[in-house]
Design a protein around this motif. Structure first.
Motif: not given
Length: 231
Positions: A104-117, A135-139, A148-157
């Motif tokens: 999931x790619x989020x609108x902000x750098x935590x999983x609490x933000x909405x998923x944009x893609x 607070x959840x690590x490196x994004x 369109x831009x978003x944020x992905x958690x570094x552990x997933x890429x």
């Protein structure tokens, strides 16, 4: 409230002693009755004060618990995702690939933000243009398309390497400046669709990303990234 009530009661008691006829028996009974009434009122006031103290103590406990929870969240305690070790050096923009399905790619750098893609397939290449530690690590910031831009958690890429971007193309009329802020002088004004050689990028103190470019006449300068796209 307690002091005012006692003052009023005392005043009424004193007035009653002067207004009523002076009869020793009657006066004594009146005084005793008045004293009992005052004691009952004081007892009631004391009960209300005790109740208020208990309510304040309960609210204080709730506030302390909320403060502890906020501090834990700010420190990342209990984070659902670990903080991976980032690559030593990354030159953005760069290529990353997904390491699992349904990333999931989020609108902000935590999983609490909405998923944009949602990227469904493992090994999908993503264009990464920036990074941020929350607070959840490196994004990583992902450019999905030119708008369109978003944020992905570094552990997933997984870091693949520097992307082979060679040119910057303007999406609107824009200024090329001597430095990476709007306070620098303009060296050229380019029209929509202008292609320039991509040299690198810089994130300034305001958080803006600027691309270092080379114009067709050989001049080098800086252009705001949001006004362009890399190719």
């Amino acid at each position: 409230m307690k002091k005012v009530s006692i003052g009023i009661i005392s005043l009424l008691l004193i007035m009653s002693l002067f207004v009523l006829p002076v009869k020793s028996g009657a006066s004594s009974n009146l005084v005793l009755a008045s004293v009992e009434w005052v004691e009952k009122v004081i007892a009631g006031v004391n009960g209300e004060v005790t109740t208020l103290k208990n309510q304040v103590a309960t609210q204080k406990s709730e506030i302390d618990a909320l403060k502890s929870r906020i501090e834990a969240l700010e420190k990342g305690v209990g984070s659902p995702t670990p903080t991976p070790t980032p690559p030593t050096t990354i030159k953005f923009p760069a290529s990353f690939t997904t390491t699992k399905n349904n990333v999931t790619i989020h609108s902000g750098a935590t999983t609490s933000y909405r998923v944009v893609q949602t990227v469904q397939s493992t090994g999908t290449t993503l264009k990464i243009i920036d990074q941020f530690t929350s607070s959840q690590g490196l994004w990583y910031r992902v450019e999905i398309n030119s708008t369109t831009f978003g944020w992905v958690f570094s552990g997933n890429v997984l870091y693949k390497g520097d992307a082979a971007f060679s040119k910057v193309v303007t999406k609107t009329v824009a200024n090329v400046r001597k430095g990476a802020t709007t306070s620098y002088d303009t060296i050229a004004r380019v029209s929509v669709g202008t292609e320039m050689k991509y040299l690198g990028q810089f994130r300034n103190g305001s958080g803006e990303i600027w691309y270092n470019v080379e114009l067709a006449n050989g001049q080098k300068g800086w252009i705001l990234a949001s006004l362009t796209e890399l190719k």
